[in-house]
Write a protein that holds these residues in place. Structure first.
Motif, short mmCIF file in Angstrom:
data_model
loop_
_atom_site.label_atom_id
_atom_site.label_comp_id
_atom_site.label_asym_id
_atom_site.label_seq_id
_atom_site.Cartn_x
_atom_site.Cartn_y
_atom_site.Cartn_z
N ARG A 152 41.35 40.97 42.60
CA ARG A 152 41.51 41.85 43.75
C ARG A 152 41.80 41.05 45.02
O ARG A 152 42.69 41.41 45.80
CB ARG A 152 40.28 42.72 43.95
N GLU A 191 39.45 47.89 48.41
CA GLU A 191 38.92 46.58 48.02
C GLU A 191 37.88 46.07 49.00
O GLU A 191 37.15 45.14 48.71
CB GLU A 191 40.06 45.55 47.92
N MET A 245 39.77 49.82 39.47
CA MET A 245 39.30 48.97 40.56
C MET A 245 37.98 48.29 40.19
O MET A 245 37.80 47.09 40.40
CB MET A 245 39.11 49.82 41.82
N SER A 305 36.88 40.42 40.74
CA SER A 305 36.95 40.30 42.20
C SER A 305 37.99 39.28 42.64
O SER A 305 38.67 39.48 43.66
CB SER A 305 35.58 39.92 42.76
N THR A 327 38.42 45.50 37.53
CA THR A 327 39.30 44.38 37.88
C THR A 327 38.46 43.28 38.49
O THR A 327 37.72 43.52 39.44
CB THR A 327 40.39 44.81 38.87
N ARG A 336 44.78 50.89 49.51
CA ARG A 336 44.56 49.82 48.54
C ARG A 336 45.82 48.98 48.45
O ARG A 336 46.90 49.44 48.79
CB ARG A 336 44.18 50.37 47.17
N TYR A 378 46.51 48.19 40.16
CA TYR A 378 45.79 47.47 39.10
C TYR A 378 45.98 48.12 37.72
O TYR A 378 45.06 48.18 36.90
CB TYR A 378 44.29 47.38 39.42
N ARG A 429 45.37 39.78 44.98
CA ARG A 429 46.36 40.83 45.24
C ARG A 429 46.40 41.20 46.72
O ARG A 429 47.46 41.43 47.29
CB ARG A 429 46.04 42.06 44.39
#
Length: 226
Positions: free
Chosen positions: A120, A154, A112, A117, A115, A36, A40, A123
């Protein structure tokens, strides 16, 4: 969920794909895979703050609820609670709710899932750019490095290209490579996806930077796990 870390056969598959792709181009392809791109942890803080605001909103809509909670502690004895006691009770309730939310968000899967999209994706993109700057940018004489970065949890990937390639290849040209990669990752075959994406990247880069006699291998072909 794709397995991680990848096994020796997976590494060999991606490495061979990079070697084959670079056989027809001066471009250099770097492949990185990670479980990952971020923990988060700030997601729990955001949800905790939202829960505290919800407590305040509920207290404003139902002010008698605070008195009810105070009565549970005092047993209903004594004078009616004043504003100071109500305020302290509200703060305590907020603290408890905030703590419970943070406790729940110790689970990485929940962080995850909750959070957004777009967060994500941002990041993953940011991590890919950082790795590119460290491992590929300006590391080739002709500025022809390309990073293929895959973040498994992700299920997102990024392709970041060096100056010379970026000037000639618009971002949308990488669409086929990204599609091939993401489809395989969703099927639980990340190595096959990366190999297919590398092959597609090699074709695109070869169109603009075909193999020349003085080309040398400037960046590692092996798959890098982080």
């Amino acid at each position: 969920m794709p397995r991680f870390p990848l096994n020796e056969q997976d590494h060999a598959l991606v490495t061979d794909a990079v070697t084959a792709a670079e056989a027809g181009t001066d471009g250099e392809i770097v492949t990185i895979v990670t479980q990952r791109s971020d923990e988060y942890r700030d997601t729990g803080l955001v949800w905790g703050a939202m829960a505290m605001l919800l407590v305040v909103a509920l207290a404003a809509a139902m002010p008698w609820a605070i008195d009810t909670k105070i009565a549970l502690v005092t047993g209903g004895w004594g004078e009616a609670p004043g504003m100071a006691m109500r305020f302290v009770a509200l703060l305590l309730i907020e603290a408890i709710v905030f703590g419970l939310v943070l406790l729940a968000f110790r689970r990485s899967r929940l962080r995850m899932f909750l959070t957004p999209s777009h967060v994500r994706a941002r990041r993953v993109r940011g991590r890919a750019i950082r790795y590119f700057k460290v491992g590929a940018e300006k590391r080739t004489a002709a500025r022809v490095g390309v990073l293929l970065y895959l973040s498994l949890d992700e299920r997102l990937a990024e392709i970041v290209a060096d100056q010379a390639i970026h000037a000639k290849v618009p971002p949308e040209r990488w669409g086929d490579a990204m599609t091939a990669l993401v489809d395989e990752v969703r099927a639980g075959r990340p190595a096959q996806g990366m190999a297919a994406a590398v092959a597609a990247i090699g074709v695109i880069v070869a169109e603009h930077f075909p193999k020349t006699e003085d080309d040398r291998n400037e960046l590692p072909d092996r798959l890098i796990e982080l």
